[in-house]
Design an enzyme around this catalytic site. Structure first.
Site, PDB file in Angstrom:
ATOM      1  N   CYS A 113       0.765  -1.256  -0.094  1.00 26.70           N
ATOM      2  CA  CYS A 113      -0.103   0.082   0.020  1.00 26.70           C
ATOM      3  C   CYS A 113       1.121   1.345  -0.047  1.00 26.70           C
ATOM      4  CB  CYS A 113      -0.987   0.041   1.102  1.00 26.70           C
ATOM      5  SG  CYS A 113      -2.334   1.219   1.046  1.00 26.70           S
ATOM      6  N   HIS A 213      -3.559  -4.791   0.741  1.00 27.89           N
ATOM      7  CA  HIS A 213      -2.990  -5.416   1.917  1.00 27.89           C
ATOM      8  C   HIS A 213      -3.134  -6.972   2.079  1.00 27.89           C
ATOM      9  CE1 HIS A 213      -2.711  -1.448   4.227  1.00 27.89           C
ATOM     10  NE2 HIS A 213      -3.732  -1.012   3.327  1.00 27.89           N
ATOM     11  N   GLU A 215      -1.303  -8.905   3.881  1.00 22.47           N
ATOM     12  CA  GLU A 215      -1.315  -9.178   5.260  1.00 22.47           C
ATOM     13  C   GLU A 215      -2.707  -9.078   6.041  1.00 22.47           C
ATOM     14  OE1 GLU A 215      -1.918  -4.906   5.774  1.00 22.47           O
ATOM     15  OE2 GLU A 215      -1.178  -6.208   4.324  1.00 22.47           O
TER      16      GLU A 215
END
Length: 239
Positions: A113, A213, A215
């Site tokens: 990001c 994202h 994660e």
């Protein structure tokens, strides 16, 4: 065998509250730490610093540039848009310096990001400061604090495509995007509205930036690739 050490860039905030305390603190969402640990790496926090870049890189095997607030447009020679906010000039300068030095070493880098925007800017690119003005809606960040979900189409002959396939669901939370693409970078993924969602440098061992994202999702392949390349980088460095 010792796990590869992966540095994760972090905030350094003047007022963070926990328990009875409100103090300056370096912080990052634990999702980043957990993603690196699940992939077999050892995460280490790297707060912004004015110096010690080479010393920091000497200790690491790879880098994860994390998400966060908007970059100060001065970094890429522009004036701030009214919607550009939360700028942290100290973090911007420190991360551009750290990333530039890491690329000179060909250290494995995954940029997420904001981190992918740092990657683009560090290589001479710039940013679209408010995507809704370009694409006509806010599908990349529908609600502040909640990840938006959409698909991306990925170039199958890219490093990214070899990892996640030619189409993948992603979680996004950004209102800015890539403008002019930095030197040596190749756009390798797009959203349905034409927004470039990922960049990579095919001339380097592993330099991948994604606007989404990973994660926050369940697909660990990007982090596994980072850790695997970090292990090879460490072995080559130690001879």
């Amino acid at each position: 065998m010792a796990r590869p050490l992966i540095g994760i860039t972090s905030y350094s905030e003047p007022d963070v509250s926990w328990g009875a305390w409100t103090l300056p603190a370096a912080l990052i969402p634990t999702m980043y730490l957990e993603a690196i640990e699940r992939a077999g790496g050892r995460p280490l926090l790297v707060p912004p610093a004015d110096d010690g870049v080479e010393e920091t890189l000497d200790a690491l095997d790879g880098l994860l540039f994390s998400g966060g607030s908007d970059l100060d447009p001065e970094v890429y020679g522009a004036e701030a848009h009214p919607e550009t906010n939360g700028m942290r000039p100290h973090r911007d300068g420190a991360e551009v310096a750290l990333l530039t030095a890491a690329l000179e070493r060909d250290m494995p880098v995954l940029a997420v990001c904001r981190g992918s925007q740092v990657l683009n800017v560090a290589l001479g690119g710039d940013l679209v400061q408010h995507l809704p003005e370009i694409v006509g809606d806010d599908k990349h960040k529908v609600t502040s604090g909640v990840f938006a979900e959409h698909d991306v189409d990925v170039e199958p002959d890219s490093v990214l495509g070899s990892l996640i396939g030619d189409r993948a669901p992603v979680k996004s939370h950004h209102h800015q995007g890539f403008g002019r693409i930095g030197a040596g970078l190749r756009p390798v993924a797009e959203a349905e509205d034409g927004t470039i969602e990922a960049l990579e440098d095919p001339a380097r061992r592993f330099t991948v930036g994604v606007l989404w994202h990973p994660e926050a999702g369940e697909d660990a392949r990007l982090f596994e690739a980072l850790v695997a390349d970090a292990r090879r980088y460490r072995e080559e460095r130690r001879g």
